[in-house]
Design a protein around this motif. Structure first.
Motif, PDB file in Angstrom:
ATOM      1  N   PRO A  18       4.498   8.905  -3.950  1.00  0.00           N
ATOM      2  CA  PRO A  18       3.068   9.162  -3.991  1.00  0.00           C
ATOM      3  C   PRO A  18       2.127   8.352  -3.247  1.00  0.00           C
ATOM      4  CG  PRO A  18       3.455   8.324  -6.043  1.00  0.00           C
ATOM      5  CD  PRO A  18       4.084   8.907  -5.653  1.00  0.00           C
ATOM      6  N   HIS A  19       2.948   7.129  -2.391  1.00  0.00           N
ATOM      7  CA  HIS A  19       2.164   5.941  -1.803  1.00  0.00           C
ATOM      8  C   HIS A  19       3.271   5.879  -1.022  1.00  0.00           C
ATOM      9  CE1 HIS A  19      -1.521   6.466  -4.493  1.00  0.00           C
ATOM     10  NE2 HIS A  19      -0.582   6.293  -5.026  1.00  0.00           N
ATOM     11  N   ASP A  20       2.947   4.860  -0.280  1.00  0.00           N
ATOM     12  CA  ASP A  20       3.344   3.803   0.483  1.00  0.00           C
ATOM     13  C   ASP A  20       4.597   2.570  -0.367  1.00  0.00           C
ATOM     14  OD1 ASP A  20       5.138   2.684   2.539  1.00  0.00           O
ATOM     15  OD2 ASP A  20       3.297   1.959   3.817  1.00  0.00           O
ATOM     16  N   PRO A  21       5.496   1.982  -0.587  1.00  0.00           N
ATOM     17  CA  PRO A  21       5.921   1.708  -1.416  1.00  0.00           C
ATOM     18  C   PRO A  21       6.007   0.593  -0.915  1.00  0.00           C
ATOM     19  CG  PRO A  21       7.824   2.402  -0.267  1.00  0.00           C
ATOM     20  CD  PRO A  21       6.695   3.114  -0.168  1.00  0.00           C
ATOM     21  N   PHE A  63      -2.620  -2.000  -2.495  1.00  0.00           N
ATOM     22  CA  PHE A  63      -3.387  -1.595  -2.801  1.00  0.00           C
ATOM     23  C   PHE A  63      -4.852  -2.186  -2.992  1.00  0.00           C
ATOM     24  CE2 PHE A  63      -0.277   1.627  -2.545  1.00  0.00           C
ATOM     25  CZ  PHE A  63      -0.763   2.536  -1.557  1.00  0.00           C
ATOM     26  N   ASP A  64      -5.743  -2.305  -2.812  1.00  0.00           N
ATOM     27  CA  ASP A  64      -7.279  -3.125  -2.847  1.00  0.00           C
ATOM     28  C   ASP A  64      -7.493  -2.476  -4.033  1.00  0.00           C
ATOM     29  OD1 ASP A  64      -7.094  -4.270  -0.557  1.00  0.00           O
ATOM     30  OD2 ASP A  64      -8.763  -2.907   0.497  1.00  0.00           O
ATOM     31  N   GLU A  65      -6.971  -1.671  -4.752  1.00  0.00           N
ATOM     32  CA  GLU A  65      -7.602  -1.158  -6.026  1.00  0.00           C
ATOM     33  C   GLU A  65      -6.580  -2.009  -7.272  1.00  0.00           C
ATOM     34  OE1 GLU A  65      -6.434   1.056  -3.304  1.00  0.00           O
ATOM     35  OE2 GLU A  65      -7.227   2.665  -4.150  1.00  0.00           O
ATOM     36  N   LEU A  66      -6.035  -2.176  -6.399  1.00  0.00           N
ATOM     37  CA  LEU A  66      -4.918  -3.092  -7.748  1.00  0.00           C
ATOM     38  C   LEU A  66      -4.879  -4.430  -7.272  1.00  0.00           C
ATOM     39  CD1 LEU A  66      -1.249  -0.722  -6.988  1.00  0.00           C
ATOM     40  CD2 LEU A  66      -3.147  -0.617  -9.342  1.00  0.00           C
ATOM     41  N   ASP A 108      -1.992 -14.025 -14.664  1.00  0.00           N
ATOM     42  CA  ASP A 108      -1.585 -13.175 -16.133  1.00  0.00           C
ATOM     43  C   ASP A 108      -2.092 -12.146 -16.136  1.00  0.00           C
ATOM     44  OD1 ASP A 108      -3.841 -14.094 -16.683  1.00  0.00           O
ATOM     45  OD2 ASP A 108      -3.781 -15.225 -17.890  1.00  0.00           O
ATOM     46  N   SER A 109      -1.902 -10.880 -15.346  1.00  0.00           N
ATOM     47  CA  SER A 109      -2.502  -9.864 -16.161  1.00  0.00           C
ATOM     48  C   SER A 109      -2.291  -8.696 -14.323  1.00  0.00           C
ATOM     49  CB  SER A 109      -3.701  -9.776 -15.891  1.00  0.00           C
ATOM     50  OG  SER A 109      -4.838  -8.449 -15.726  1.00  0.00           O
ATOM     51  N   ILE A 110      -0.936  -8.117 -14.988  1.00  0.00           N
ATOM     52  CA  ILE A 110      -1.413  -6.845 -13.526  1.00  0.00           C
ATOM     53  C   ILE A 110      -1.313  -5.647 -14.517  1.00  0.00           C
ATOM     54  CG2 ILE A 110       0.931  -5.807 -12.274  1.00  0.00           C
ATOM     55  CD1 ILE A 110       1.899  -8.446 -12.835  1.00  0.00           C
ATOM     56  N   PRO A 111      -2.392  -5.291 -13.131  1.00  0.00           N
ATOM     57  CA  PRO A 111      -3.267  -3.660 -13.265  1.00  0.00           C
ATOM     58  C   PRO A 111      -1.958  -2.643 -13.859  1.00  0.00           C
ATOM     59  CG  PRO A 111      -3.575  -4.705 -11.371  1.00  0.00           C
ATOM     60  CD  PRO A 111      -2.591  -4.911 -11.783  1.00  0.00           C
ATOM     61  N   GLY A 112      -1.981  -1.728 -15.391  1.00  0.00           N
ATOM     62  CA  GLY A 112      -1.573  -1.250 -15.882  1.00  0.00           C
ATOM     63  C   GLY A 112      -1.603   0.096 -15.289  1.00  0.00           C
ATOM     64  N   ALA A 113      -0.995   0.831 -16.251  1.00  0.00           N
ATOM     65  CA  ALA A 113      -1.363   2.670 -15.834  1.00  0.00           C
ATOM     66  C   ALA A 113      -2.684   3.506 -14.945  1.00  0.00           C
ATOM     67  CB  ALA A 113      -0.205   3.281 -16.328  1.00  0.00           C
ATOM     68  N   ASP A 159       2.518  -3.710  -9.168  1.00  0.00           N
ATOM     69  CA  ASP A 159       3.546  -4.677  -9.300  1.00  0.00           C
ATOM     70  C   ASP A 159       2.958  -5.636  -8.702  1.00  0.00           C
ATOM     71  OD1 ASP A 159       3.513  -4.440  -6.440  1.00  0.00           O
ATOM     72  OD2 ASP A 159       5.287  -5.245  -6.398  1.00  0.00           O
ATOM     73  N   PRO A 160       3.671  -6.963  -8.924  1.00  0.00           N
ATOM     74  CA  PRO A 160       3.065  -8.306  -8.843  1.00  0.00           C
ATOM     75  C   PRO A 160       2.715  -8.079  -7.618  1.00  0.00           C
ATOM     76  CG  PRO A 160       4.876  -8.430 -10.427  1.00  0.00           C
ATOM     77  CD  PRO A 160       5.116  -7.430  -8.875  1.00  0.00           C
ATOM     78  N   LEU A 161       2.852  -7.928  -6.253  1.00  0.00           N
ATOM     79  CA  LEU A 161       1.646  -7.805  -5.648  1.00  0.00           C
ATOM     80  C   LEU A 161       1.137  -6.982  -5.270  1.00  0.00           C
ATOM     81  CD1 LEU A 161       4.697  -8.533  -3.185  1.00  0.00           C
ATOM     82  CD2 LEU A 161       2.748 -10.360  -4.059  1.00  0.00           C
ATOM     83  N   GLY A 162       0.684  -6.174  -6.309  1.00  0.00           N
ATOM     84  CA  GLY A 162      -0.865  -5.192  -5.859  1.00  0.00           C
ATOM     85  C   GLY A 162       0.369  -3.069  -5.486  1.00  0.00           C
TER      86      GLY A 162
END
Lengths: 342, 335
Positions: free
Chosen positions: A92-95, A99-102, A109-114, A123-126
């Protein structure tokens, strides 16, 4: 009358009626020959009507299609290759895009989930994790295939030379493979990676490939040595086929089936080894590269406490694909085994 | 028999010499060599030259190798570049930890693998057989470091059954005798230390055992299946021997030979696996030493010694395995 002793094979010289005897034996040989011919013809007809002179490979394929294990394996492998080929269409996206939203929700200690837009979260770099997983199939296939092919090519070369020449060439080459086999595989791979001036994707591919060289070499050599004394090679030699052609046309093709099966099994080991090297910090340093082993070995390990999914998904993908290749390889090995011919 | 042993020992020596030469040349030709690693940012041309000379790296490579072999024969592998301690000391400090772990893993793999493989073969095609085969396939397909993290997560974070890492609870006072902590505790009658060490050992040992376990189960199963169809098993049954006798004397004993060979070959897998397992559980054995020797500046003397040691262990174990055939199979003794 000539001396009976010089007339070799002459039947009972003093019997008197020597005329009908040769006629008799001639006729009986003729009858015998006819019968033999008829039987051979019948046999040939029977076997061709029955199986159509099925080759080992075709017979193996026939048996493979009936084996559910092979079908499961082949399906997994097929899906994996399809995902790898069509990654740009599926993802769906460029790997590599962040992304700013992410990134704005990204903390130590928090990485956005689904979310609806990013089904597997960040992933750890958004970056979009799902897209990275899909593109990961591509890179994983690339690393696995190249590592297997390079190992196979070098191994086949060494094994073929050893098997074709025999003698001291064989002894020297096999001693060399013994030395390589005496080292635990991962330790050998680590040593090879350490030799490179800087880590890259290629050091991993090369190291994993070299580890598999002695296995292919031994396999091919054994199979070729077994054939050196076999009837079809003897027949070819008697017909005056050049030694080079005997090796290339008669011995090598007959040995390759086993090597191809081994290659299928090696692929599974190759992606596991590549993941292990990444885990030890000896993998590809390119942070944009999406490869399952790398994702599991680096981010998956580092952020295991924060978001274990970063490890679970690549690990699951690796397990399923490795399983697929192993199932297919073992089913193939079983199928080409003459013991299982029915 | 003696001739076989002598020939194998000679082969071992040849293999080791060839290996040492290869490793020596490979590692010496590495870019960013040990001098850079030692000096780091303080490297100036003068210092570099001085250190190169002090370490003997300026001499011809053959001379270096000759000196290296001379020292190796006397058991001197030089000093570790990172810590400055003698290599033999660095290695012997880490060695017992790995052996303890590998032995525990092997006990699990053999103790569980042979019976499981045997039962799977006996009940071929039944539920247990299918389950076992599925398990072994999963076992060889899962990256073992991931399995390690998974076990660690489940059994140390969610349910606190086992300690997450290390070989002993910190602060526990134990006397170091052999370096095998479980054994040390028994020898010094510090039973709490022994129990604690055992408690730390379980998860890493299970992790390390997965691949050998899977392989041993499969080989045992295949080997027992081969033997089950032999004429002598049918004969034994026809004679009316008790099933226990047939199983023990006829089936297991004959099926064991390939299994023993596999156990020997799994030594290599154990050493490979130890590198990964030790990193997961912060074990501090040879595996940790290897990783550190490469990632934290290239510590060639340590690396060389470990590689030679690993090859030596692998070849010697397999020699012992070959010799053990004579005890298992009388036919080998006669030959």
């Amino acid at each position: 009358m000539s001396d009976p002793i010089t007339q070799a094979g002459a039947p009972a010289p003093r019997s008197g009626d020597d005329k009908p005897r040769p006629g008799m034996s001639e006729r009986s040989i003729g009858v015998l020959g006819d019968r033999k011919k008829a039987r051979l013809d019948e046999l040939a007809r029977a076997s061709s009507a029955d199986r159509g002179g099925i080759s080992l490979v075709r017979d193996a394929v026939r048996r493979l299609r009936r084996n559910p294990v092979a079908i499961v394996g082949a399906t997994i492998v097929g899906l994996f290759i399809l995902v790898a080929i069509f990654a740009p269409l599926i993802a769906p996206h460029d790997p590599v895009a962040r992304f700013d939203e992410l990134t704005k929700n990204l903390t130590v200690d928090s990485i956005p989930g689904a979310s609806s837009e990013f089904p597997l979260g960040s992933d750890p770099l958004g970056r979009d994790f799902l897209s990275r997983m899909i593109y990961g199939a591509r890179q994983t296939l690339f690393v696995g295939v190249l590592a297997t092919l390079i190992g196979l090519a070098l191994g086949v070369l060494i094994g073929a030379i050893a098997g074709a020449f025999g003698g001291w060439v064989d002894v020297v080459l096999m001693r060399l493979t013994d030395v390589m086999l005496a080292l635990p595989s991962l330790l050998l791979a680590i040593t090879l990676v350490a030799m490179a001036s800087r880590s890259s994707q290629w050091t991993v591919i090369f190291a994993v490939a070299i580890v598999n060289v002695p296995i292919f070499a031994r396999l091919l050599r054994g199979s070729m040595l077994a054939q050196r004394e076999s009837d079809h090679v003897l027949a070819a030699r008697a017909l005056g086929v050049k030694e080079r052609n005997i090796v290339l046309r008669h011995m090598l093709p007959n040995s390759l089936t086993a090597v191809i099966v081994q290659a299928t099994l090696t692929f599974a080991v190759a992606i596991l080894d590549a993941a292990a090297l990444s885990f030890l910090g000896l993998g590809d340093p390119d942070i944009n590269r999406a490869e399952w082993g790398l994702m599991l070995g680096v981010d998956g390990q580092r952020y295991f406490e924060v978001r274990p999914e970063l490890a679970y998904y690549p690990a699951l993908a690796i397990v399923v694909v490795a399983l697929g290749f192993t199932l297919l390889g073992e089913a193939m090995r079983e199928a080409i085994d003459p013991k299982n011919r029915r | 028999m003696l001739r076989v042993i002598v020939r194998r020992l000679l082969q071992l020596v040849v293999t080791l010499i060839a290996l040492s030469a290869l490793i020596f040349i490979w590692l010496r030709n590495l870019p960013g060599g040990p001098v850079e690693a030692l000096l780091g940012e303080r490297a100036t041309p003068e210092r570099r030259a001085l250190l190169t000379k002090a370490l003997g790296y300026d001499q011809p490579i053959l001379v270096q190798y000759g000196k290296f072999m001379q020292r190796v024969v006397t058991g001197d592998f030089g000093n570790s570049i990172r810590s400055g301690d003698p290599v033999t000391e660095v290695i012997s400090r880490a060695f017992p930890a790995t052996i303890e772990l590998a032995l525990a893993a092997m006990i699990i793999a053999v103790g569980l693998g042979v019976p499981l493989g045997y039962l799977a073969a006996r009940w071929r095609g039944r539920f247990l057989d299918n389950l076992t085969i599925a398990g072994t396939l999963l076992g060889i397909s899962i990256p073992i470091f991931f399995l390690g993290y998974l076990l660690k997560d489940v059994f140390t974070q969610n349910i606190h059954w086992f300690p997450p890492s290390g070989r002993l609870t910190t602060g526990l006072d134990n006397t170091n005798v052999t370096g095998f902590f479980v054994l040390d505790g028994l020898l010094t009658r510090e039973f709490d230390a022994s129990a604690d060490a055992l408690w730390h050992l379980i998860l890493p040992a299970i992790t390390l055992a997965t691949i050998p376990l899977a392989v041993i189960v499969r080989i045992t199963r295949a080997s027992v299946l081969d033997v089950l169809n032999e004429d002598y098993v049918r004969t034994a049954e026809a004679k009316g021997l008790r099933h226990r006798t047939i199983r023990g004397r006829h089936i297991l004993r004959n099926a064991l030979l390939p299994v023993v060979t596999t156990i020997g070959l799994q030594t290599g897998a154990l050493l490979s696996g130890a590198v990964l397992t030790e990193k997961v559980y912060n074990w501090g054995g040879i595996g940790t030493l290897i990783t550190d020797s490469i990632t934290g500046g290239r510590d060639y003397p340590v690396l060389q010694a470990i590689i030679l040691l690993a090859a030596l262990i692998f070849v010697v174990v397999n020699l012992l395995v070959d010799l053990s055939y004579a005890f298992i199979d009388p036919r080998v003794r006669v030959r």
